[in-house]
Enzyme design. Structure first.
Site, PDB file in Angstrom:
ATOM      1  CG  HIS A  36       9.476  38.561  -8.041  1.00  8.54           C
ATOM      2  ND1 HIS A  36       9.488  37.498  -7.162  1.00  8.54           N
ATOM      3  CD2 HIS A  36      10.745  38.669  -8.509  1.00  8.54           C
ATOM      4  CE1 HIS A  36      10.699  36.991  -7.103  1.00  8.54           C
ATOM      5  NE2 HIS A  36      11.487  37.678  -7.906  1.00  8.54           N
ATOM      6  CG  ASP A  93      14.088  35.087  -6.534  1.00 12.71           C
ATOM      7  OD1 ASP A  93      15.196  34.539  -6.650  1.00 12.71           O
ATOM      8  OD2 ASP A  93      13.729  36.065  -7.214  1.00 12.71           O
ATOM      9  CB  SER A 136       7.638  38.488  -4.564  1.00 11.49           C
ATOM     10  OG  SER A 136       6.839  37.906  -5.575  1.00 11.49           O
ATOM     11  CB  THR A 137       2.919  38.502  -3.529  1.00  9.02           C
ATOM     12  OG1 THR A 137       3.042  37.783  -4.759  1.00  9.02           O
ATOM     13  CG2 THR A 137       1.463  38.831  -3.270  1.00  9.02           C
ATOM     14  CG  MET A 195       4.373  31.990  -2.911  1.00  7.44           C
ATOM     15  SD  MET A 195       2.685  31.623  -3.412  1.00  7.44           S
ATOM     16  CE  MET A 195       1.803  31.980  -1.900  1.00  7.44           C
TER      17      MET A 195
END
Length: 347
Positions: free
Chosen positions: A194, A286, A167-168, A283
């Site tokens: 993501h 998931d 993700s991030t 973050m």
């Protein structure tokens, strides 16, 4: 208070962003730069917590400014891309390669007319999250040396599937791993990253350009094969069933679609002990539950360590659930995968 520096040659774009932040009590625009040169100078003078950066600007473009800022005074940077055409998306991922943390598309007509709060809410959440990330100095001419510190034995098994979730802070981490895979890599690789709406295809194209192995966006009904790298499209969960990829628009899981948990669970059910899962910076949680499914079916799970993560959220959640076999620095993951999949690492 979160101090934000706006960098965009468009007065309209800057006014829209300022209006959005005026509605908050914790985000303050401390400066406005109209080109990359001004952004560099104002970053040094104002010490912002976050820079929102346009890429196409006069005097000095955004890519050059990002490189300069990350080399001299590292600061979290969010790129706003003007369009979703190929050239602009390519520039957006080039910005990530130079040190930007994330990308979003600029607001369209609905945001300008004030009829949609979706962009505003997403932007505010992203600013609050990214401003907390501690970024490191980047000097493009110097490549840091890494000495692996992972000496844990690797569980034996016939591994056929590599599943990566991020993700991030993830795009550059994913790139570093996929770029290490040799062109004749035998396993199938699945990726859930993501990323902002409209950027998944560009992300796949970016990986494909930069890497020796073939990378493409997954399509519904595809039969996945060895040696492929498949990226989940935006706004779709990616699962596998009877050797076929299925894309669904079922409800989000962990507020995400695509969800890493959905992919990991699907692969665990379908491929069992042949799966190696890798969970990178991001973050939330998931992927943690998906790791449990992979472990229960005899697969192997690897989490990026805290020090090398931009955001130690998803790996931390998986570690807390005792769902991780190996905790490895990002720089050590390629070597670990090479040993697991018995590759030489030759390109």
């Amino acid at each position: 208070m979160i101090k934000v520096l706006l960098t965009d040659d468009s007065l309209l774009a800057r006014e829209i962003l300022k209006d959005i932040f005026r509605a908050t009590s914790d985000i303050l625009v401390v400066g406005e730069a109209v080109n990359g040169t001004e952004a560099v100078l104002m970053t040094e003078r104002l010490n912002p917590d976050l820079i929102i950066m346009d890429l196409m600007m006069p005097v000095m473009d955004g890519l050059t400014a990002i490189e300069e800022i990350m080399a001299r005074f590292p600061t979290p940077i969010l790129v706003l891309s003007a369009t979703l055409d190929d050239s602009e998306i390519n520039n957006a991922f080039a910005a990530i390669k130079r040190g930007a943390l994330d990308v979003m598309a600029k607001p369209g007509g609905e945001e300008i007319n004030g009829t949609s709060g979706g962009f505003s809410a997403t932007l505010i959440d992203k600013v609050r999250m990214l401003a907390r990330i501690k970024v490191i100095r980047r000097r493009p001419s110097i490549r840091p040396k890494f000495i692996p510190n992972n000496t844990l034995p690797l569980p034996a098994g016939d591994r056929q599937v590599l599943a990566i979730g991020a993700s991030t802070g993830g795009p550059q981490a994913v790139m570093s791993i996929v770029k290490s895979l040799p062109a004749d890599f035998k396993a199938t690789t699945f990726i859930v990253q993501h990323i902002a709406s409209g950027f998944a295809d560009g992300f796949a194209q970016w990986l494909n350009r930069e890497c020796s192995i073939s990378v493409r966006l997954a399509a519904d009904g595809d039969e996945f094969k060895q040696g492929e790298v498949l990226v989940a499209p935006g706004n779709h969960h990616m699962i596998v069933s009877d050797g076929v990829i299925r894309l669904t628009q079922d409800k989000p899981v962990n507020c995400c679609r695509p969800s890493i948990d959905v992919l990991f669970k699907s692969l665990a059910m379908e491929q069992g002990a042949r799966v190696v899962g890798v969970l990178l910076s991001g973050m939330g949680k998931d992927g943690a539950q998906g790791f449990i499914h992979i472990k229960e079916r005899g697969g192997l799970t690897i989490a990026q360590d805290e020090r090398s993560c931009a955001v130690f959220g998803m790996p931390k959640a998986a570690i807390a659930m005792n769902a991780v076999d190996l905790i490895v620095p990002l720089a050590g993951i390629p070597d670990t995968l090479s040993k697991i999949f018995h590759t030489t690492g030759d390109k």
